[in-house]
Design an enzyme around this catalytic site. Structure first.
Site, mmCIF file in Angstrom:
data_model
loop_
_atom_site.group_PDB
_atom_site.id
_atom_site.type_symbol
_atom_site.label_atom_id
_atom_site.label_comp_id
_atom_site.label_asym_id
_atom_site.label_seq_id
_atom_site.Cartn_x
_atom_site.Cartn_y
_atom_site.Cartn_z
ATOM 1 N N HIS A 38 0.841 -1.201 0.000
ATOM 2 C CA HIS A 38 0.000 0.000 0.000
ATOM 3 C C HIS A 38 0.872 1.246 0.000
ATOM 4 C CE1 HIS A 38 -2.167 -3.351 1.794
ATOM 5 N NE2 HIS A 38 -3.275 -2.814 1.314
ATOM 6 N N HIS A 78 -1.920 -1.470 7.176
ATOM 7 C CA HIS A 78 -1.561 -1.636 5.757
ATOM 8 C C HIS A 78 -0.518 -0.602 5.332
ATOM 9 C CE1 HIS A 78 -5.142 0.994 5.968
ATOM 10 N NE2 HIS A 78 -4.567 1.681 4.990
ATOM 11 N N GLY A 139 -3.399 -4.673 11.569
ATOM 12 C CA GLY A 139 -3.758 -5.162 10.232
ATOM 13 C C GLY A 139 -5.248 -5.376 10.199
ATOM 14 N N PRO A 140 -5.800 -6.131 11.166
ATOM 15 C CA PRO A 140 -7.255 -6.149 11.284
ATOM 16 C C PRO A 140 -7.687 -4.766 11.772
ATOM 17 C CG PRO A 140 -6.227 -7.997 12.463
ATOM 18 C CD PRO A 140 -5.143 -7.018 12.136
ATOM 19 N N LEU A 141 -8.356 -4.020 10.923
ATOM 20 C CA LEU A 141 -8.616 -2.605 11.234
ATOM 21 C C LEU A 141 -9.385 -2.458 12.538
ATOM 22 C CD1 LEU A 141 -9.458 -1.509 7.594
ATOM 23 C CD2 LEU A 141 -7.348 -1.067 8.855
ATOM 24 N N ASP A 180 -9.953 5.651 7.901
ATOM 25 C CA ASP A 180 -11.409 5.521 7.884
ATOM 26 C C ASP A 180 -11.836 4.130 8.343
ATOM 27 O OD1 ASP A 180 -12.018 8.102 6.504
ATOM 28 O OD2 ASP A 180 -10.817 7.187 4.917
ATOM 29 N N HIS A 286 -4.478 3.063 -2.878
ATOM 30 C CA HIS A 286 -4.492 2.336 -1.610
ATOM 31 C C HIS A 286 -3.702 1.037 -1.668
ATOM 32 C CE1 HIS A 286 -6.145 0.311 1.986
ATOM 33 N NE2 HIS A 286 -6.135 -0.736 1.193
ATOM 34 N N ARG A 382 -16.892 -21.155 38.291
ATOM 35 C CA ARG A 382 -16.750 -19.700 38.394
ATOM 36 C C ARG A 382 -16.520 -19.266 39.838
ATOM 37 N NH1 ARG A 382 -22.870 -17.198 38.051
ATOM 38 N NH2 ARG A 382 -23.930 -19.004 38.892
ATOM 39 N N GLU A 438 -17.260 -6.467 24.699
ATOM 40 C CA GLU A 438 -16.358 -7.626 24.768
ATOM 41 C C GLU A 438 -15.171 -7.504 23.820
ATOM 42 O OE1 GLU A 438 -19.634 -7.772 24.196
ATOM 43 O OE2 GLU A 438 -20.453 -8.669 26.022
ATOM 44 N N ASP A 495 -31.777 -20.054 29.639
ATOM 45 C CA ASP A 495 -31.450 -18.957 28.720
ATOM 46 C C ASP A 495 -31.499 -19.415 27.262
ATOM 47 O OD1 ASP A 495 -31.255 -16.729 30.264
ATOM 48 O OD2 ASP A 495 -29.147 -17.037 30.775
ATOM 49 N N HIS A 499 -27.543 -18.656 24.413
ATOM 50 C CA HIS A 499 -26.571 -18.531 25.493
ATOM 51 C C HIS A 499 -25.792 -19.823 25.739
ATOM 52 C CE1 HIS A 499 -28.448 -14.736 26.131
ATOM 53 N NE2 HIS A 499 -27.786 -14.497 27.254
#
Ligand SMILES: Cc1ncc(C[n+]2csc(CCOP(=O)(O)OP(=O)(O)O)c2C)c(N)n1
Ligand SMILES: [Mg+2]
Length: 694
Positions: A38, A78, A139-141, A180, A286, A382, A438, A495, A499
């Site tokens: 790029h 990129h 890299g993963p925007l 963006d 790009h 838990r 999350e 649930d 779930h």
């Protein structure tokens, strides 16, 4: 041609322009050589990167892991050539896994010449761990900006714990550059919302407002008012209308440095492919090389020798040495002196910082961990986890975390006196409240871990899907993050299928390097934490039950410490010569133990293998693995309240699996267990079928 604050010609005396154009042309040449990459964004953002690095950032290229360095995150990964260029030009040094500087540059011109090629330290996207000076893999925007929030949160916590009057041990700032794409991604919105709420004023995102993404102009998809949106998040907004205007950029950065109580967003208007007669301001700039003819035109526009490749004019490296090198070096030296005095005045705190930096644990980190007595009614995974977490957080000052609004359900709240809640006015709190976010929670946990805090995040296992991209990056970055996922199967009964996790174990088990643990009783939970806490370069996911699980009699059955081998023989036929092997994890362990006892009573020699972790087991020596699952014992049955996907590798083609093939249903747990076959009777039946007894 778009607007420009410069003439396009470079004179030998204009070392600043020469330095910026060196970043541009190195990027262009590398992409051209690789025939992929790029070029456009590095061409546009070179002045920004130049200004941040050479005029503003507190970073010492001699020691890219100095704990109080400013962090630079290239969230629009990129545009990696920006980072490779600047790491090369600043002669940032390489560091090895033992935190030693290696006396060689982290990125060489040869690496840049081999951009995107095997073994090059200039890979396609920034990769933490592979290239020194990269603060986080991007890299993963959206991931980079979200992770930067964790780094900025860490700064607040570290400053609160370790700074003392006259000792500013941690006052670093975090810069993240994004495009963006990053700002369209939901994870960025989650993270920005939390950063605004927490008033993380050492955090600055620079938004490359170029109106271009891959499919064309942002008019197609992205017309919101970003400034108003971030204003609503509680951020300070600064605008720079010309990406070539260094003074304006510098002013914006200095506004950021002066801003208190709010993060800063700098909206920078830029022209992708700046200087390219045919590609500027187009999506074509790009993601593809400019092409030989266009490269010549662009170089002519920059006043660059048209045929020169990978040219670094005399004086450019010296210019960076005199800028960031001298400034960063002096700040680092000052800090080192300050830290030496700090060490004499606050030896205990200094020791903590030392340990933390090396991802080591303090002496006594595992004291007061609970031991659970035999109890047929038992305790939920838990709940056992909650006790362990509280003990660990007391023993390890820099161990902290929280949940995505499910603290009371995941039992991850730290409740001991003084644990506190992290908020803008209480930055020493160890309970983080991520809100119902999350995805950014997992990215922020990555950011905390990159800042050497031992961090955990928590939610229901079903919602691990919402966090998965960041968990994947933890594994890719080899970070010792901890994710605690409760309500691990159908324990959530009423649930219903929305779930009830089914494919989640298989899905997370497929991530390379991720340690997955699904302990079978309370003592296995304790052992799981023991195992996890000693990890330094691997993330761990702990999958825990909502409902009580019997605490097994460890005088009768094997010790829970067998967990550290991933799988172990929990119960066996009296002479150790089983006819059938029952394998289970989590809540199904006590179920198969029940079946095992019944089979023994009928004279059928069964063995129970508790298998909390495939991954750990797979890494044991063959001899051990074969002692647990002897190759000639083919009557094997795996029982797990999850997708059967993958269990064939342990039961073989002649074995059987009791697992899930649908999404479950809404009903009380007992009824679900009956409907889906998670009852001792079913295990016994299938075991007998395996032995040909039916
Ligand atoms: C999560 C994610 N989705 C999609 C992509 C593929 N991708 C890489 S760059 C890009 C366009 C990004 O546009 P922008 O952030 O504006 O970058 P610019 O082209 O302006 O540098 C896309 C869709 C990605 N890297 N990550
Ligand atoms: Mg763009």
């Amino acid at each position: 041609m778009g607007s420009s604050s410069r003439s396009g010609t470079v004179t030998g005396s204009d070392i600043v322009q020469l330095s910026i154009d060196t970043i541009r042309t190195l990027s262009i040449d590398a992409v051209q050589q690789a025939k992929s990459g790029h070029p456009g964004t590095p061409m546009a953002l070179a002045p920004l990167i130049y200004t941040i690095w050479n005029r503003d950032m507190h970073f010492d290229p001699r020691d890219p892991i100095w704990p109080n360095r400013d962090r630079f995150v290239l969230s629009n990964g990129h545009a990696s050539m920006l980072l490779w260029s600047v790491l090369f030009l600043t002669e940032t040094q390489a560091v090895n896994a033992n935190y030693e500087t290696l006396g060689k540059p982290s990125v060489s011109v040869n690496d840049i010449r081999h951009f995107r090629q095997l073994e090059s330290k200039a890979p396609g996207h920034p990769e933490y761990h592979w290239v020194s000076g990269v603060e986080t893999t991007t890299g993963p925007l959206g991931q980079g900006v979200a992770t930067s929030v964790g780094m900025a949160l860490a700064q607040k916590w570290l400053a609160h714990r370790y700074n003392r009057p006259d000792f500013e041990i941690f006052n670093y700032r975090v810069y993240a550059v994004c495009g963006d794409g990053c700002l369209m991604e939901g994870v960025a919105s989650e993270a920005a919302s939390l950063a605004g709420h927490l008033g993380l004023d050492h955090l600055c995102w620079v938004y490359d407002n170029n109106h271009i993404t891959i499919e064309g102009r942002t008019e197609l998809t992205f017309t919101e008012d970003v400034a108003t949106r971030f204003l609503a998040y509680g951020w300070n907004i600064v605008r720079v209308s010309d990406a070539n205007d260094l003074e304006h950029i510098e002013d914006a950065l200095s506004t950021f440095r002066k801003t208190e109580g709010r993060p800063t967003l700098i909206i920078l208007d830029s022209h992708i492919g700046y200087g390219s007669a045919h590609k500027q301001d187009t999506a074509a700039a790009h993601g593809e090389p400019l092409g030989d003819d266009e490269v010549k035109l662009v170089k002519r526009f920059y006043g660059w020798p048209e045929d020169a490749k990978f040219l670094v004019p005399d004086g450019v490296r010296e210019h960076f040495a005199a800028g960031i090198g001298a400034r960063g070096g002096a700040l680092h030296d000052e800090w080192t002196k300050c830290f030496a005095t700090y060490r004499t005045e606050y030896p205990d705190l200094a020791k903590e910082i030392d340990l933390m930096q090396r991802r080591e644990l303090p002496a006594g980190w595992d004291q007061n961990l609970p031991v659970y007595p035999t109890d047929p009614k038992g305790i939920a995974g838990r709940d056992a986890s909650g006790k362990v977490l509280n003990a660990l957080a007391r023993n390890i000052p820099w161990f902290l975390g929280g949940a995505a609004d499910l603290g009371p359900s995941t039992k991850t709240l730290l409740t001991y006196e003084g644990s506190g809640d992290f908020q803008s006015d209480s930055p020493g709190g160890k309970n983080l409240h991520f809100g119902i976010r999350e995805h950014s929670m997992a990215a922020i946990v990555n950011g905390l871990s990159l800042s050497k805090i031992r961090a955990f995040g928590a939610t229901f296992f079903i919602f691990s899907d919402y966090a998965r991209p960041a968990i994947r990056l933890s594994a890719l970055m080899e970070l010792p993050t901890i994710l605690i996922f409760t309500h691990d199967a159908m324990g959530d009964g009423e649930d219903g299928p929305t779930h009830q996790p089914v494919e989640h174990l298989a899905s997370l088990r497929a991530i390379p390097g991720l340690v997955m643990l699904r302990p079978g009783d309370a003592n296995e939970v304790v052992e799981a934490y023991r195992y996890i806490m000693e990890l330094r370069h691997q993330p761990a996911v702990l999958v825990l039950s909502r409902q009580p699980l019997p605490t097994l009699d460890r005088t009768k059955y094997a010790a829970a410490s067998g967990l550290s081998k991933g799988a172990y023989v929990l119960a066996d036929s009296p002479r150790g010569d089983p006819q059938v092997i029952l394998i289970a994890s989590g809540s199904e362990v006590s179920l198969v133990v029940q079946a095992h006892e019944a089979l023994l009573a009928e004279g059928i020699r069964s063995r129970v293998v508790s298998m909390p972790s495939w991954d750990i087991f797979d890494h044991q020596p063959q001899q051990y693995r074969e002692s647990v699952l002897p190759p000639d014992m083919l009557a094997r049955l795996a029982v797990e309240q999850a997708s059967t996907f993958g269990w064939e590798r342990y039961v073989g083609s002649s074995g059987r699996i009791i697992g899930m093939h649908t999404f479950g249903a809404s009903a009380p747990l007992k009824e679900l267990q009956r409907k889906f076959g998670f009852e001792p009777e079913q295990v016994i039946t299938v075991a007998k079928e395996l032995l040909g007894r039916c």
